[in-house]
Design a protein around this motif. Structure first.
Motif, PDB file in Angstrom:
ATOM      1  N   GLY A  15       0.861  -1.195   0.000  1.00 51.35           N
ATOM      2  CA  GLY A  15       0.000   0.000   0.000  1.00 51.35           C
ATOM      3  C   GLY A  15       0.890   1.235   0.000  1.00 51.35           C
ATOM      4  O   GLY A  15       2.119   1.140  -0.168  1.00 51.35           O
ATOM      5  N   SER A  17       1.936   3.050   2.404  1.00 51.06           N
ATOM      6  CA  SER A  17       2.985   3.027   3.444  1.00 51.06           C
ATOM      7  C   SER A  17       4.183   2.194   2.995  1.00 51.06           C
ATOM      8  O   SER A  17       5.332   2.630   3.130  1.00 51.06           O
ATOM      9  CB  SER A  17       2.445   2.454   4.761  1.00 51.06           C
ATOM     10  N   GLY A  45      -3.026  -1.159  -2.107  1.00 48.25           N
ATOM     11  CA  GLY A  45      -3.790  -1.384  -0.877  1.00 48.25           C
ATOM     12  C   GLY A  45      -5.152  -0.735  -0.961  1.00 48.25           C
ATOM     13  O   GLY A  45      -5.934  -1.028  -1.866  1.00 48.25           O
ATOM     14  N   LEU A 169       2.313 -12.648   3.747  1.00 52.37           N
ATOM     15  CA  LEU A 169       3.117 -13.094   4.895  1.00 52.37           C
ATOM     16  C   LEU A 169       2.211 -13.841   5.868  1.00 52.37           C
ATOM     17  O   LEU A 169       1.159 -13.336   6.273  1.00 52.37           O
ATOM     18  CB  LEU A 169       3.759 -11.888   5.595  1.00 52.37           C
ATOM     19  N   ILE A 220     -16.614   3.318   4.584  1.00 49.60           N
ATOM     20  CA  ILE A 220     -16.864   4.447   3.671  1.00 49.60           C
ATOM     21  C   ILE A 220     -17.586   3.865   2.458  1.00 49.60           C
ATOM     22  O   ILE A 220     -17.220   2.784   1.979  1.00 49.60           O
ATOM     23  CB  ILE A 220     -15.554   5.123   3.202  1.00 49.60           C
ATOM     24  N   ALA A 304     -12.551   0.628   6.151  1.00 41.18           N
ATOM     25  CA  ALA A 304     -11.885   1.700   5.408  1.00 41.18           C
ATOM     26  C   ALA A 304     -10.730   2.308   6.197  1.00 41.18           C
ATOM     27  O   ALA A 304      -9.618   2.437   5.678  1.00 41.18           O
ATOM     28  CB  ALA A 304     -12.890   2.766   5.023  1.00 41.18           C
ATOM     29  N   GLU A 343      -1.109  10.947   3.484  1.00 36.80           N
ATOM     30  CA  GLU A 343       0.032  11.709   4.005  1.00 36.80           C
ATOM     31  C   GLU A 343       0.562  11.057   5.288  1.00 36.80           C
ATOM     32  O   GLU A 343       1.783  10.935   5.488  1.00 36.80           O
ATOM     33  CB  GLU A 343      -0.415  13.160   4.289  1.00 36.80           C
TER      34      GLU A 343
HETATM   35  C1  LIG Z   1     -12.790   4.566   0.732  1.00 37.07           C
HETATM   36  C2  LIG Z   1     -11.546   5.285   1.185  1.00 37.07           C
HETATM   37  C3  LIG Z   1     -11.386   6.639   0.913  1.00 37.07           C
HETATM   38  C4  LIG Z   1     -10.216   7.298   1.323  1.00 37.07           C
HETATM   39  N1  LIG Z   1     -10.050   8.612   1.013  1.00 37.07           N
HETATM   40  C5  LIG Z   1      -8.866   9.215   1.286  1.00 37.07           C
HETATM   41  C6  LIG Z   1      -8.600  10.528   0.828  1.00 37.07           C
HETATM   42  O1  LIG Z   1      -9.448  11.165   0.196  1.00 37.07           O
HETATM   43  N2  LIG Z   1      -7.376  11.086   1.085  1.00 37.07           N
HETATM   44  C7  LIG Z   1      -6.400  10.403   1.789  1.00 37.07           C
HETATM   45  O2  LIG Z   1      -5.303  10.946   1.965  1.00 37.07           O
HETATM   46  N3  LIG Z   1      -6.636   9.150   2.243  1.00 37.07           N
HETATM   47  C8  LIG Z   1      -7.834   8.550   2.008  1.00 37.07           C
HETATM   48  N4  LIG Z   1      -8.072   7.271   2.426  1.00 37.07           N
HETATM   49  C9  LIG Z   1      -7.078   6.630   3.310  1.00 37.07           C
HETATM   50  C10 LIG Z   1      -5.939   6.021   2.505  1.00 37.07           C
HETATM   51  O3  LIG Z   1      -6.426   5.215   1.457  1.00 37.07           O
HETATM   52  C11 LIG Z   1      -5.121   5.174   3.473  1.00 37.07           C
HETATM   53  O4  LIG Z   1      -4.713   5.953   4.566  1.00 37.07           O
HETATM   54  C12 LIG Z   1      -3.864   4.587   2.817  1.00 37.07           C
HETATM   55  O5  LIG Z   1      -4.135   4.064   1.556  1.00 37.07           O
HETATM   56  C13 LIG Z   1      -3.321   3.505   3.763  1.00 37.07           C
HETATM   57  O6  LIG Z   1      -2.175   2.915   3.184  1.00 37.07           O
HETATM   58  P1  LIG Z   1      -1.380   1.790   3.972  1.00 37.07           P
HETATM   59  O7  LIG Z   1      -0.269   1.375   3.096  1.00 37.07           O
HETATM   60  O8  LIG Z   1      -1.070   2.261   5.341  1.00 37.07           O
HETATM   61  O9  LIG Z   1      -2.409   0.576   4.168  1.00 37.07           O
HETATM   62  P2  LIG Z   1      -3.086  -0.339   3.002  1.00 37.07           P
HETATM   63  O10 LIG Z   1      -3.462   0.498   1.848  1.00 37.07           O
HETATM   64  O11 LIG Z   1      -4.187  -1.084   3.686  1.00 37.07           O
HETATM   65  O12 LIG Z   1      -1.932  -1.299   2.576  1.00 37.07           O
HETATM   66  C14 LIG Z   1      -1.629  -2.513   3.203  1.00 37.07           C
HETATM   67  C15 LIG Z   1      -1.234  -3.514   2.144  1.00 37.07           C
HETATM   68  O13 LIG Z   1      -0.801  -4.720   2.770  1.00 37.07           O
HETATM   69  C16 LIG Z   1      -1.313  -5.829   2.039  1.00 37.07           C
HETATM   70  N5  LIG Z   1      -1.339  -6.968   2.962  1.00 37.07           N
HETATM   71  C17 LIG Z   1      -2.250  -7.252   3.919  1.00 37.07           C
HETATM   72  N6  LIG Z   1      -1.877  -8.359   4.596  1.00 37.07           N
HETATM   73  C18 LIG Z   1      -0.713  -8.772   4.050  1.00 37.07           C
HETATM   74  C19 LIG Z   1       0.181  -9.833   4.351  1.00 37.07           C
HETATM   75  N7  LIG Z   1      -0.050 -10.690   5.345  1.00 37.07           N
HETATM   76  N8  LIG Z   1       1.300  -9.963   3.594  1.00 37.07           N
HETATM   77  C20 LIG Z   1       1.577  -9.099   2.583  1.00 37.07           C
HETATM   78  N9  LIG Z   1       0.771  -8.059   2.278  1.00 37.07           N
HETATM   79  C21 LIG Z   1      -0.358  -7.893   3.012  1.00 37.07           C
HETATM   80  C22 LIG Z   1      -2.670  -5.349   1.583  1.00 37.07           C
HETATM   81  O14 LIG Z   1      -3.129  -6.130   0.479  1.00 37.07           O
HETATM   82  C23 LIG Z   1      -2.379  -3.905   1.204  1.00 37.07           C
HETATM   83  O15 LIG Z   1      -1.937  -3.795  -0.124  1.00 37.07           O
HETATM   84  C24 LIG Z   1      -9.235   6.595   2.051  1.00 37.07           C
HETATM   85  C25 LIG Z   1      -9.408   5.226   2.334  1.00 37.07           C
HETATM   86  C26 LIG Z   1     -10.547   4.576   1.900  1.00 37.07           C
HETATM   87  C27 LIG Z   1     -10.703   3.105   2.188  1.00 37.07           C
END
Ligand SMILES: Cc1cc2nc3c(=O)[nH]c(=O)nc-3n(C[C@H](O)[C@H](O)[C@H](O)COP(=O)(O)OP(=O)(O)OC[C@H]3O[C@@H](n4cnc5c(N)ncnc54)[C@H](O)[C@@H]3O)c2cc1C
Length: 361
Positions: A15, A17, A45, A169, A220, A304, A343
């Protein structure tokens, strides 16, 4: 600091991060090898685009907004793509205004996916101070128009040295208290003594790998209507906040109108009834009386983001450390006192990398 060439950072989760970890590493220490392992068959993600067969076009899983104050994410927005002003429509009075302060409850609820009255005070503080201050100089807004992957995810993924999709994982095996092997089921990856692991997962999946508390999440929903042409919103806006309606924001782009409800909790009505109700309110906003509702699609993201109230915020980690000295935590939920957004995901990646680099094993 020990020589870093020959060091690999194993990043779990593709994702924002996880991808941002590779981006930060490549900029800071190009000699370190970054390898991303992603469970699903695509990167991004909760922020990705996909080809939708019903509408025959690329959609985002949900439109994502970036504001001018988002230091990292705003680098992905070109000058000409910014919408300068945010406007609000009051369903009862039919009035339109552009003032953020009277609409702060709507803005806060959307940023934190939590009723505004429940949002934890330290999160509100960080929003006002830096993340979404909406001061007039930084009141630039961009929303993804079905191109999240193209504009952000594909660019970020270019910074990783290796990427493995379909790599979920399952567990971390340890030796002498250190993480020693990553188990992906069909494949095992040994972690050498120079290597570091970053767990950049969402909270629920992270809690299956590390002993952390699974937190409560909010939903959401995004209702997307396919109209026959581009619809113009009041005062020529391409998006508008909605006060007193059954949805929060309306975005218009190409031949699509997208209505978003944060902190969505179904109230007994089915999705067609909800779409019909929202369409009636869209008519009010447009000042028309349309004869029929266009085809629509509902995308509901159940988990979400985590709830961002005081109780949930207090259970978020204070730092990027884990029970293993060579494993570090990133992810939007992992930054206590920050709203869960893209962010914050980058900030969490930066903290995880900085912590990992500081610790000499
Ligand atoms: C509907 C919606 C609207 C949003 N609107 C906004 C917005 O307008 N502006 C904004 O800034 N943010 C917004 N967000 C928030 C933003 O999308 C998230 O904060 C951000 O995408 C989180 O990223 P992340 O990498 O932390 O987590 P994630 O995106 O959840 O990434 C985690 C990743 O890990 C993978 N994974 C899970 N388990 C495993 C495992 N065991 N082994 C390997 N991989 C694994 C998942 O498949 C995923 O790809 C929104 C979120 C949603 C759901």
């Amino acid at each position: 600091m020990a020589a870093l060439s020959g060091t690999t950072f194993h990043i779990i989760g593709g994702g924002i991060s996880g991808l941002a970890c590779a981006w930060i590493l490549k900029n800071k220490h190009p000699e370190i090898r970054s390898v991303i392992y992603e469970a699903s068959d695509c990167l991004g993600g909760r922020a990705y685009s996909y080809f939708d067969k019903t509408f025959a076009k690329t959609l985002d899983n949900s439109l994502h907004v970036i504001v001018g104050a988002n230091k990292f994410m705003s680098q992905f927005v070109k000058k000409e793509e910014w919408c300068r002003y945010c406007r609000f429509f009051d369903i009862e009075t039919g009035k339109v205004d552009g003032k953020i302060y009277p609409n702060r409850d709507l803005v806060l609820k959307s940023i934190c996916n939590t009723p505004s009255s429940d949002v934890a005070t330290p999160i509100k503080r960080n929003i006002m101070r830096s993340l979404f201050p909406f001061s007039s100089s930084r009141r630039k807004v961009w929303f993804s128009r079905g191109n999240l992957s193209q504009r952000i995810i594909n660019i970020l993924s270019g910074y990783a040295d290796e990427i493995y999709i379909n790599h979920k994982l399952r567990k971390i095996s340890s030796q002498f208290g250190f993480a020693a092997q990553l188990d992906f089921g069909a494949r095992q990856v040994d972690i050498s003594s120079h290597d570091k692991v970053i767990i950049a997962l969402d909270n629920l999946n992270c809690s299956k790998i590390l002993p952390i508390i699974p937190l409560e999440h909010n939903q959401i929903i995004n209702i997307i209507y396919q109209t026959s042409q581009t619809i113009f919103l009041p005062q020529g806006s391409s998006f508008i906040g909605v006060r007193g309606g059954s949805f929060d924001w309306l975005f218009s782009y190409d031949d699509l109108l997208s209505a978003v409800i944060s902190n969505y909790s179904p109230s007994g009505e089915n999705l067609s009834q909800l779409a019909m109700k929202i369409w009636g309110e869209i008519d009010k906003i447009r000042g028309v009386n349309s004869a029929f509702m266009p085809p629509f699609k509902a995308i509901c993201v159940k988990n979400a983001t985590i709830k961002q109230d005081e109780a949930t915020n207090s259970r978020r980690p204070d730092n990027a450390l884990s029970k293993y000295p060579n494993v570090f935590i990133a992810g939007d939920w992992s930054m206590k006192d920050y709203p869960c957004c893209m962010e914050t995901s980058v900030l969490s990646a930066k903290r995880a990398i900085d912590t990992a680099l500081k610790i000499n094993l």
